[in-house]
Motif scaffolding. Structure first.
Motif, PDB file in Angstrom:
ATOM      1  N   LEU A 138       0.664  -1.270   0.201  1.00  0.00           N
ATOM      2  CA  LEU A 138       0.030   0.094   0.051  1.00  0.00           C
ATOM      3  C   LEU A 138       0.795   1.172  -0.182  1.00  0.00           C
ATOM      4  O   LEU A 138       1.973   1.190   0.398  1.00  0.00           O
ATOM      5  N   HIS A 139       0.223   2.559  -0.442  1.00  0.00           N
ATOM      6  CA  HIS A 139       1.003   3.648  -0.639  1.00  0.00           C
ATOM      7  C   HIS A 139       0.871   4.222   0.880  1.00  0.00           C
ATOM      8  O   HIS A 139       0.110   3.482   1.823  1.00  0.00           O
ATOM      9  N   PRO A 140       1.874   5.081   1.473  1.00  0.00           N
ATOM     10  CA  PRO A 140       1.832   5.571   2.757  1.00  0.00           C
ATOM     11  C   PRO A 140       0.395   5.898   3.356  1.00  0.00           C
ATOM     12  O   PRO A 140      -0.578   6.414   2.478  1.00  0.00           O
ATOM     13  N   ALA A 141       0.210   5.686   4.433  1.00  0.00           N
ATOM     14  CA  ALA A 141      -1.028   6.249   5.022  1.00  0.00           C
ATOM     15  C   ALA A 141      -1.528   7.683   4.881  1.00  0.00           C
ATOM     16  O   ALA A 141      -2.510   7.879   4.620  1.00  0.00           O
ATOM     17  N   SER A 142      -0.735   8.582   4.561  1.00  0.00           N
ATOM     18  CA  SER A 142      -0.684  10.118   4.319  1.00  0.00           C
ATOM     19  C   SER A 142      -1.467  10.088   3.027  1.00  0.00           C
ATOM     20  O   SER A 142      -2.286  10.987   2.833  1.00  0.00           O
ATOM     21  N   SER A 143      -1.714   8.972   2.038  1.00  0.00           N
ATOM     22  CA  SER A 143      -2.049   9.068   0.847  1.00  0.00           C
ATOM     23  C   SER A 143      -3.591   8.527   0.920  1.00  0.00           C
ATOM     24  O   SER A 143      -4.588   8.717   0.032  1.00  0.00           O
ATOM     25  N   ALA A 144      -4.122   8.452   2.125  1.00  0.00           N
ATOM     26  CA  ALA A 144      -5.652   7.686   2.210  1.00  0.00           C
ATOM     27  C   ALA A 144      -6.560   8.868   2.386  1.00  0.00           C
ATOM     28  O   ALA A 144      -6.243  10.040   2.618  1.00  0.00           O
ATOM     29  N   THR A 145      -7.808   8.543   1.920  1.00  0.00           N
ATOM     30  CA  THR A 145      -9.020   9.300   2.112  1.00  0.00           C
ATOM     31  C   THR A 145      -9.940   8.375   2.892  1.00  0.00           C
ATOM     32  O   THR A 145     -10.238   7.549   2.471  1.00  0.00           O
ATOM     33  N   VAL A 146     -10.640   9.375   3.710  1.00  0.00           N
ATOM     34  CA  VAL A 146     -11.907   8.548   4.213  1.00  0.00           C
ATOM     35  C   VAL A 146     -13.120   9.170   4.103  1.00  0.00           C
ATOM     36  O   VAL A 146     -13.220  10.441   3.779  1.00  0.00           O
ATOM     37  N   VAL A 147     -13.891   8.259   3.723  1.00  0.00           N
ATOM     38  CA  VAL A 147     -15.292   8.566   3.374  1.00  0.00           C
ATOM     39  C   VAL A 147     -16.082   8.024   4.617  1.00  0.00           C
ATOM     40  O   VAL A 147     -16.421   6.723   5.004  1.00  0.00           O
ATOM     41  N   THR A 148     -16.691   8.959   5.270  1.00  0.00           N
ATOM     42  CA  THR A 148     -17.642   8.886   6.463  1.00  0.00           C
ATOM     43  C   THR A 148     -19.089   9.065   6.318  1.00  0.00           C
ATOM     44  O   THR A 148     -19.710  10.356   5.813  1.00  0.00           O
ATOM     45  N   PRO A 149     -20.031   8.302   6.590  1.00  0.00           N
ATOM     46  CA  PRO A 149     -21.546   8.663   6.456  1.00  0.00           C
ATOM     47  C   PRO A 149     -22.014   9.567   7.512  1.00  0.00           C
ATOM     48  O   PRO A 149     -21.541   9.525   8.454  1.00  0.00           O
ATOM     49  N   THR A 150     -22.547  10.508   6.680  1.00  0.00           N
ATOM     50  CA  THR A 150     -23.278  11.489   7.784  1.00  0.00           C
ATOM     51  C   THR A 150     -24.757  11.854   7.536  1.00  0.00           C
ATOM     52  O   THR A 150     -25.123  12.560   6.613  1.00  0.00           O
ATOM     53  N   GLY A 151     -25.580  11.186   8.050  1.00  0.00           N
ATOM     54  CA  GLY A 151     -27.070  10.898   7.627  1.00  0.00           C
ATOM     55  C   GLY A 151     -27.165  10.485   6.309  1.00  0.00           C
ATOM     56  O   GLY A 151     -26.571   9.278   5.953  1.00  0.00           O
ATOM     57  N   ASP A 152     -27.846  11.197   5.270  1.00  0.00           N
ATOM     58  CA  ASP A 152     -28.030  10.881   3.907  1.00  0.00           C
ATOM     59  C   ASP A 152     -26.788  11.154   2.968  1.00  0.00           C
ATOM     60  O   ASP A 152     -26.679  11.090   1.792  1.00  0.00           O
ATOM     61  N   ASP A 153     -25.723  11.952   3.471  1.00  0.00           N
ATOM     62  CA  ASP A 153     -24.735  12.198   2.720  1.00  0.00           C
ATOM     63  C   ASP A 153     -23.346  11.272   3.209  1.00  0.00           C
ATOM     64  O   ASP A 153     -23.460  10.816   4.286  1.00  0.00           O
ATOM     65  N   VAL A 154     -22.283  11.780   2.612  1.00  0.00           N
ATOM     66  CA  VAL A 154     -21.180  11.485   3.132  1.00  0.00           C
ATOM     67  C   VAL A 154     -20.160  12.331   3.448  1.00  0.00           C
ATOM     68  O   VAL A 154     -20.086  13.508   2.541  1.00  0.00           O
ATOM     69  N   LEU A 155     -19.064  12.571   4.127  1.00  0.00           N
ATOM     70  CA  LEU A 155     -18.053  13.364   4.437  1.00  0.00           C
ATOM     71  C   LEU A 155     -16.647  12.792   3.920  1.00  0.00           C
ATOM     72  O   LEU A 155     -16.469  11.808   4.189  1.00  0.00           O
ATOM     73  N   VAL A 156     -16.041  13.509   2.836  1.00  0.00           N
ATOM     74  CA  VAL A 156     -14.748  12.891   2.419  1.00  0.00           C
ATOM     75  C   VAL A 156     -13.688  13.897   3.019  1.00  0.00           C
ATOM     76  O   VAL A 156     -13.798  15.000   2.971  1.00  0.00           O
ATOM     77  N   THR A 157     -12.659  13.100   3.750  1.00  0.00           N
ATOM     78  CA  THR A 157     -11.611  13.781   4.421  1.00  0.00           C
ATOM     79  C   THR A 157     -10.169  13.333   3.928  1.00  0.00           C
ATOM     80  O   THR A 157     -10.023  11.998   3.709  1.00  0.00           O
ATOM     81  N   ASP A 158      -9.273  14.011   3.844  1.00  0.00           N
ATOM     82  CA  ASP A 158      -7.953  13.457   3.185  1.00  0.00           C
ATOM     83  C   ASP A 158      -7.183  12.910   4.753  1.00  0.00           C
ATOM     84  O   ASP A 158      -7.309  13.334   5.880  1.00  0.00           O
ATOM     85  N   GLY A 159      -6.285  11.835   4.540  1.00  0.00           N
ATOM     86  CA  GLY A 159      -5.575  11.251   5.614  1.00  0.00           C
ATOM     87  C   GLY A 159      -6.153  10.216   5.939  1.00  0.00           C
ATOM     88  O   GLY A 159      -7.306   9.762   5.769  1.00  0.00           O
ATOM     89  N   PRO A 160      -5.073   9.449   6.778  1.00  0.00           N
ATOM     90  CA  PRO A 160      -5.754   8.178   7.427  1.00  0.00           C
ATOM     91  C   PRO A 160      -6.857   8.530   8.565  1.00  0.00           C
ATOM     92  O   PRO A 160      -7.011   9.686   9.068  1.00  0.00           O
ATOM     93  N   PHE A 161      -7.619   7.391   8.878  1.00  0.00           N
ATOM     94  CA  PHE A 161      -8.680   7.560   9.682  1.00  0.00           C
ATOM     95  C   PHE A 161      -8.449   7.938  10.940  1.00  0.00           C
ATOM     96  O   PHE A 161      -9.013   8.818  11.814  1.00  0.00           O
ATOM     97  N   VAL A 162      -7.203   7.337  11.505  1.00  0.00           N
ATOM     98  CA  VAL A 162      -6.617   7.645  12.881  1.00  0.00           C
ATOM     99  C   VAL A 162      -5.244   8.216  12.812  1.00  0.00           C
ATOM    100  O   VAL A 162      -4.597   7.558  11.783  1.00  0.00           O
TER     101      VAL A 162
END
Length: 117
Positions: free
Chosen positions: A48-72
């Motif tokens: 895998l590429h480094p964790a810094s290349s991760a993108t996290v997709v989080t459900p928020t109600g009927d939508d999703v929030l997309v954030t850069d970086g690892p989950f933790v």
């Protein structure tokens, strides 16, 4: 046979080791992968590429929030993985030991839910 995920636990950081250090490790990992193929346990493996290349997709109600970086934020992350089929946990742990010796890194072994059973 059951499936097991062998996660390679790598220290955090973007810089790869120098080639003179990495080349023998990659050779040893390739040899273990070939041994697993010959034994019929190897299913799939990937780095895998480094964790810094991760993108996290989080459900928020009927939508999703997309954030850069690892989950933790962590000092270690999964740097690669191998999926195997093995008759039991002891066999999976034996293969994980070979991968650990080849990679010089810790390996987390996790059974796959309903994997191959």
């Amino acid at each position: 046979m059951a499936q097991y995920l062998l996660n390679l636990i790598q220290p955090d950081g973007d810089a790869p080791p120098p080639p003179e250090f990495l080349a023998p490790i990659m050779r040893d990992i390739a040899a273990v992968n070939e041994e697993m193929r010959a034994a019929g346990v190897w299913v799939f493996a990937a780095g895998l590429h480094p964790a810094s290349s991760a993108t996290v997709v989080t459900p928020t109600g009927d939508d999703v929030l997309v954030t850069d970086g690892p989950f933790v934020e962590a000092k270690e992350h999964i740097g690669g993985f191998t999926l195997i089929e093995a008759p039991d946990l002891d066999s999976a742990l034996s293969w994980a030991g070979k991968v650990a010796r080849a990679s010089t890194l810790p390996i987390e072994v996790r059974p796959v839910a309903d994997g191959g059973e």
